[in-house]
Motif scaffolding. Structure first.
Motif, PDB file in Angstrom:
ATOM      1  N   THR A  49       0.835  -1.207   0.000  1.00 17.62           N
ATOM      2  CA  THR A  49       0.000   0.000   0.000  1.00 17.62           C
ATOM      3  C   THR A  49       0.867   1.253   0.000  1.00 17.62           C
ATOM      4  O   THR A  49       0.653   2.187  -0.791  1.00 17.62           O
ATOM      5  N   ALA A  50       1.851   1.269   0.892  1.00 15.51           N
ATOM      6  CA  ALA A  50       2.744   2.425   0.976  1.00 15.51           C
ATOM      7  C   ALA A  50       3.528   2.602  -0.325  1.00 15.51           C
ATOM      8  O   ALA A  50       3.759   3.729  -0.782  1.00 15.51           O
ATOM      9  N   GLY A  51       3.927   1.482  -0.940  1.00 12.36           N
ATOM     10  CA  GLY A  51       4.697   1.557  -2.176  1.00 12.36           C
ATOM     11  C   GLY A  51       3.927   2.209  -3.310  1.00 12.36           C
ATOM     12  O   GLY A  51       4.475   3.022  -4.064  1.00 12.36           O
ATOM     13  N   ILE A  52       2.656   1.862  -3.452  1.00  9.17           N
ATOM     14  CA  ILE A  52       1.831   2.479  -4.495  1.00  9.17           C
ATOM     15  C   ILE A  52       1.688   3.983  -4.231  1.00  9.17           C
ATOM     16  O   ILE A  52       1.749   4.805  -5.158  1.00  9.17           O
ATOM     17  N   ALA A  53       1.529   4.345  -2.964  1.00  9.83           N
ATOM     18  CA  ALA A  53       1.401   5.763  -2.615  1.00  9.83           C
ATOM     19  C   ALA A  53       2.690   6.530  -2.935  1.00  9.83           C
ATOM     20  O   ALA A  53       2.646   7.668  -3.432  1.00  9.83           O
ATOM     21  N   PHE A  54       3.850   5.931  -2.653  1.00 12.24           N
ATOM     22  CA  PHE A  54       5.118   6.599  -2.977  1.00 12.24           C
ATOM     23  C   PHE A  54       5.270   6.798  -4.485  1.00 12.24           C
ATOM     24  O   PHE A  54       5.832   7.808  -4.928  1.00 12.24           O
ATOM     25  N   SER A  55       4.792   5.841  -5.282  1.00 12.38           N
ATOM     26  CA  SER A  55       4.886   6.013  -6.735  1.00 12.38           C
ATOM     27  C   SER A  55       4.044   7.198  -7.197  1.00 12.38           C
ATOM     28  O   SER A  55       4.439   7.940  -8.098  1.00 12.38           O
ATOM     29  N   ALA A  56       2.874   7.379  -6.584  1.00 12.03           N
ATOM     30  CA  ALA A  56       2.035   8.532  -6.919  1.00 12.03           C
ATOM     31  C   ALA A  56       2.759   9.838  -6.597  1.00 12.03           C
ATOM     32  O   ALA A  56       2.747  10.795  -7.388  1.00 12.03           O
ATOM     33  N   LEU A  57       3.413   9.871  -5.440  1.00 15.52           N
ATOM     34  CA  LEU A  57       4.155  11.071  -5.040  1.00 15.52           C
ATOM     35  C   LEU A  57       5.304  11.355  -6.009  1.00 15.52           C
ATOM     36  O   LEU A  57       5.563  12.518  -6.356  1.00 15.52           O
ATOM     37  N   PRO A  75      12.386  12.239  -7.703  1.00 11.46           N
ATOM     38  CA  PRO A  75      11.352  11.280  -8.106  1.00 11.46           C
ATOM     39  C   PRO A  75      11.881   9.852  -8.247  1.00 11.46           C
ATOM     40  O   PRO A  75      11.148   8.893  -7.982  1.00 11.46           O
ATOM     41  N   TYR A  76      13.149   9.695  -8.632  1.00  8.54           N
ATOM     42  CA  TYR A  76      13.723   8.342  -8.693  1.00  8.54           C
ATOM     43  C   TYR A  76      13.766   7.708  -7.311  1.00  8.54           C
ATOM     44  O   TYR A  76      13.496   6.512  -7.140  1.00  8.54           O
ATOM     45  N   ILE A  77      14.128   8.494  -6.299  1.00  9.14           N
ATOM     46  CA  ILE A  77      14.154   7.967  -4.925  1.00  9.14           C
ATOM     47  C   ILE A  77      12.760   7.523  -4.503  1.00  9.14           C
ATOM     48  O   ILE A  77      12.562   6.429  -3.954  1.00  9.14           O
ATOM     49  N   LEU A  78      11.774   8.364  -4.755  1.00  8.70           N
ATOM     50  CA  LEU A  78      10.402   8.038  -4.354  1.00  8.70           C
ATOM     51  C   LEU A  78       9.868   6.819  -5.111  1.00  8.70           C
ATOM     52  O   LEU A  78       9.248   5.928  -4.520  1.00  8.70           O
ATOM     53  N   LEU A  79      10.122   6.769  -6.421  1.00 10.62           N
ATOM     54  CA  LEU A  79       9.632   5.646  -7.214  1.00 10.62           C
ATOM     55  C   LEU A  79      10.335   4.352  -6.827  1.00 10.62           C
ATOM     56  O   LEU A  79       9.705   3.281  -6.766  1.00 10.62           O
ATOM     57  N   THR A  80      11.628   4.423  -6.543  1.00  6.90           N
ATOM     58  CA  THR A  80      12.365   3.226  -6.153  1.00  6.90           C
ATOM     59  C   THR A  80      11.930   2.724  -4.792  1.00  6.90           C
ATOM     60  O   THR A  80      11.834   1.510  -4.572  1.00  6.90           O
ATOM     61  N   LEU A  81      11.661   3.622  -3.875  1.00  8.93           N
ATOM     62  CA  LEU A  81      11.123   3.204  -2.585  1.00  8.93           C
ATOM     63  C   LEU A  81       9.797   2.483  -2.790  1.00  8.93           C
ATOM     64  O   LEU A  81       9.526   1.448  -2.166  1.00  8.93           O
ATOM     65  N   GLY A  82       8.971   3.015  -3.684  1.00 11.59           N
ATOM     66  CA  GLY A  82       7.726   2.334  -4.001  1.00 11.59           C
ATOM     67  C   GLY A  82       7.966   0.970  -4.608  1.00 11.59           C
ATOM     68  O   GLY A  82       7.281  -0.008  -4.282  1.00 11.59           O
ATOM     69  N   GLU A  83       8.965   0.870  -5.489  1.00 11.03           N
ATOM     70  CA  GLU A  83       9.273  -0.417  -6.121  1.00 11.03           C
ATOM     71  C   GLU A  83       9.679  -1.465  -5.092  1.00 11.03           C
ATOM     72  O   GLU A  83       9.231  -2.611  -5.143  1.00 11.03           O
ATOM     73  N   VAL A  84      10.568  -1.087  -4.175  1.00 16.27           N
ATOM     74  CA  VAL A  84      11.031  -2.028  -3.159  1.00 16.27           C
ATOM     75  C   VAL A  84       9.855  -2.528  -2.318  1.00 16.27           C
ATOM     76  O   VAL A  84       9.762  -3.721  -1.990  1.00 16.27           O
ATOM     77  N   LEU A  85       8.950  -1.621  -1.987  1.00 16.20           N
ATOM     78  CA  LEU A  85       7.820  -1.999  -1.139  1.00 16.20           C
ATOM     79  C   LEU A  85       6.775  -2.814  -1.891  1.00 16.20           C
ATOM     80  O   LEU A  85       6.076  -3.634  -1.293  1.00 16.20           O
TER      81      LEU A  85
END
Length: 522
Positions: A378-386, A412-422
């Motif tokens: 859930t958190a990962g999808i939200a980080f991708s939106a951000l 944005p790469y940091i945020l998207l990658t955090l979403g990817e890991v999650l």
């Protein structure tokens, strides 16, 4: 009640072969994938008007990704029913190698190059769900506690290969030409195949499932067709509606294009067929044993989770198309190539996975907040939106004439990658652990299919902005088409994160690891 098996098992000795195979295979895949869009724009599509090349390149890229994540259905079926995971991976890996050879040989021939893309999609997609589930097969109840570490190492190896390829292959494309740039990944894929073959006698081989009268499809068919006196069959009507919609979608192929039409047809069949089955599932009791009926119910619940993940993949895969195109228009050193920015993603993954496991998750646990698999996703999808809100803001500044350094893409790469890991690393283990024993390969295929559907949304959105009414609306918003799409996808993922979090609250986790050890091959 059976006694719990103690968690005393050793780390399976065959794991290094699988992880080494995965690192080489991922180098080969991401090596060609990450330079595909720039190569198409600068070389293969030169016969097109310049204004149309970027859009055409993005369409080819996302069509290719759709194929990569569609063919897991074929690979999972072949492995589960006929050849087993090992044999299916080995033979499709050879097809994969042939695809790389075509890219290297036909870099100036559209038909030959597209044939290579098709073979890579077939080979890479066919083995994709099987290697991950093959990792899970090496564990049983005695050592399953080590599985998460291995799945993380498995995902870490993916990103090691991706990082090396993202740095090296764009340089080879620039300095040595496409034949070398696409040939080197082919060599790595051949090495991956040899390494996988060398571990054969050490692997645990789970035999293909025998023909099962209580399989998922047979239980679903019984549920849909069963007749109860005095009752209608609403679930069957829903499934028929989905089939009619799928047929209508295929009929729209001349207007929509075959890929969009076929993928929409598949989505309608799965969505309406699954809903119809769920509505009448209890009618299968008595025709099939209770455990088979409950197995189908579990699969249907898993598929809802997968469906809610599809918007994440819409956002994630565009870093190799939309984000690369944006990077090409940003200020950067002359020696730095736009496609190399993608190396930041795997580098961050290799940092974030151990950071999360050793620091973040233990800290949250001490604070009384357990980051379960579904909470992480859930958190990962939200980080991708951000991430896409940020990338959209960058695009707005660029559209306004501001010169933006490529350094701005780091956030944005940091945020998207955090979403990817999650989402992605967690999803691998979730898909395996939740799948009934007879459907491991198929469930992993559906997990991959979520990426196909995510890229389908991208193709639909790209086609939608060509509509005159949509074009007029975007023009009235004051945003460029690119910026508008970026904010649209951000909103799409934000809604998906909310829906995913609400569904996760009612999802009941199960444990479908093997109960006992199986012997390795003689």
């Amino acid at each position: 009640m059976s006694q719990a098996v103690p968690n005393t098992g050793r780390m399976p000795r065959q794991i290094p072969f699988i992880i080494a195979n995965e690192a080489c295979e991922r180098f080969s895949f991401y090596g060609m994938r990450n330079v595909l869009t720039p190569f198409l724009i600068s070389t293969l599509l030169l016969f097109m008007p310049a204004a149309e090349r970027t859009g055409a390149a993005k369409e080819v890229f996302h069509t290719f990704v759709i194929g990569v994540y569609f063919f897991p259905l074929l690979g999972g079926w072949l492995a589960d029913r006929f050849f087993g995971k090992y044999n299916t991976v080995l033979w499709l890996s050879l097809v994969y190698c042939m695809g790389h050879a075509c890219l290297a040989m036909f870099d100036n021939n559209v038909k030959g190059f597209y044939t290579g893309l098709f073979l890579i999609a077939l080979g890479s997609g066919g083995i994709k769900p099987l290697v991950a589930s093959f990792v899970g097969d090496q564990f049983d109840e005695s050592n399953k506690h080590k599985a998460k570490l291995v799945f993380d190492a498995f995902y870490w190896s993916i990103n090691l290969g991706s990082f090396a390829a993202s740095v090296l292959i764009p340089i080879l494309l620039r300095d040595r030409g496409p034949a070398v740039a696409f040939g080197v990944p082919g060599v790595l894929m051949f090495i991956a195949t040899v390494v996988f073959w060398l571990g054969n006698k050490k692997y645990v081989h789970v035999a293909p499932a025998a023909p099962n009268p209580d399989s998922f499809t047979r239980v679903a068919r019984s549920a849909l067709l069963a007749v109860k006196p005095g009752q209608s069959r609403p679930g069957l009507n829903v499934a028929i509606l989905g089939a009619a919609g799928a047929f209508a979608s295929l009929c729209m192929a001349p207007q929509w294009g075959f890929v969009i039409a076929a993928c929409c047809a598949l989505v309608l069949l799965l969505a309406f067929g699954g809903l119809g089955t769920a509505m009448q599932l209890e009618r299968a009791r008595g025709i099939h044993p209770d455990h088979a009926v409950e197995g189908v119910r579990a699969v249907l619940r898993i598929l809802i989770v997968f469906a809610l993940v599809t918007p994440f993949w819409s956002l994630f895969d565009q870093k190799a198309s939309t984000w690369v195109v944006q990077a090409g228009a940003m200020d950067k050193p002359s020696w730095f190539l736009p496609a190399q920015m993608q190396a930041l993603n795997p580098a961050l993954v290799m940092l974030l996975i151990p950071l999360n496991n050793m620091l973040l998750f233990p800290l949250l646990r001490r604070l009384g907040w357990e980051m379960t698999a579904l909470r992480r996703m859930t958190a990962g999808i939200a980080f991708s939106a951000l991430a896409w809100i940020v990338i959209g803001a960058i695009q707005v500044s660029m559209d306004g004439g501001a010169g933006m350094s490529i350094v701005w893409q780091i956030l944005p790469y940091i945020l998207l990658t955090l979403g990817e890991v999650l989402v992605s690393a967690t999803g691998l283990e979730f898909a395996y652990s939740q799948a009934p024993a007879s459907m491991k390969g198929a469930i992993m295929s559906f997990w991959c299919l979520s990426t196909t559907v995510g890229n389908l949304w991208v193709l639909i959105a790209n086609a939608g902005v060509k509509n005159p009414a949509v074009e007029a609306y975007i023009h009235g918003s004051g945003l460029s088409v690119t910026a508008f799409q970026m904010f649209f996808f951000a909103a799409f993922a934000a809604v998906a994160a909310l829906a995913f979090g609400l569904y996760a609250r009612s999802y009941r986790m199960v444990d479908n690891y093997r109960d006992e050890a199986l012997p390795v091959a003689a």
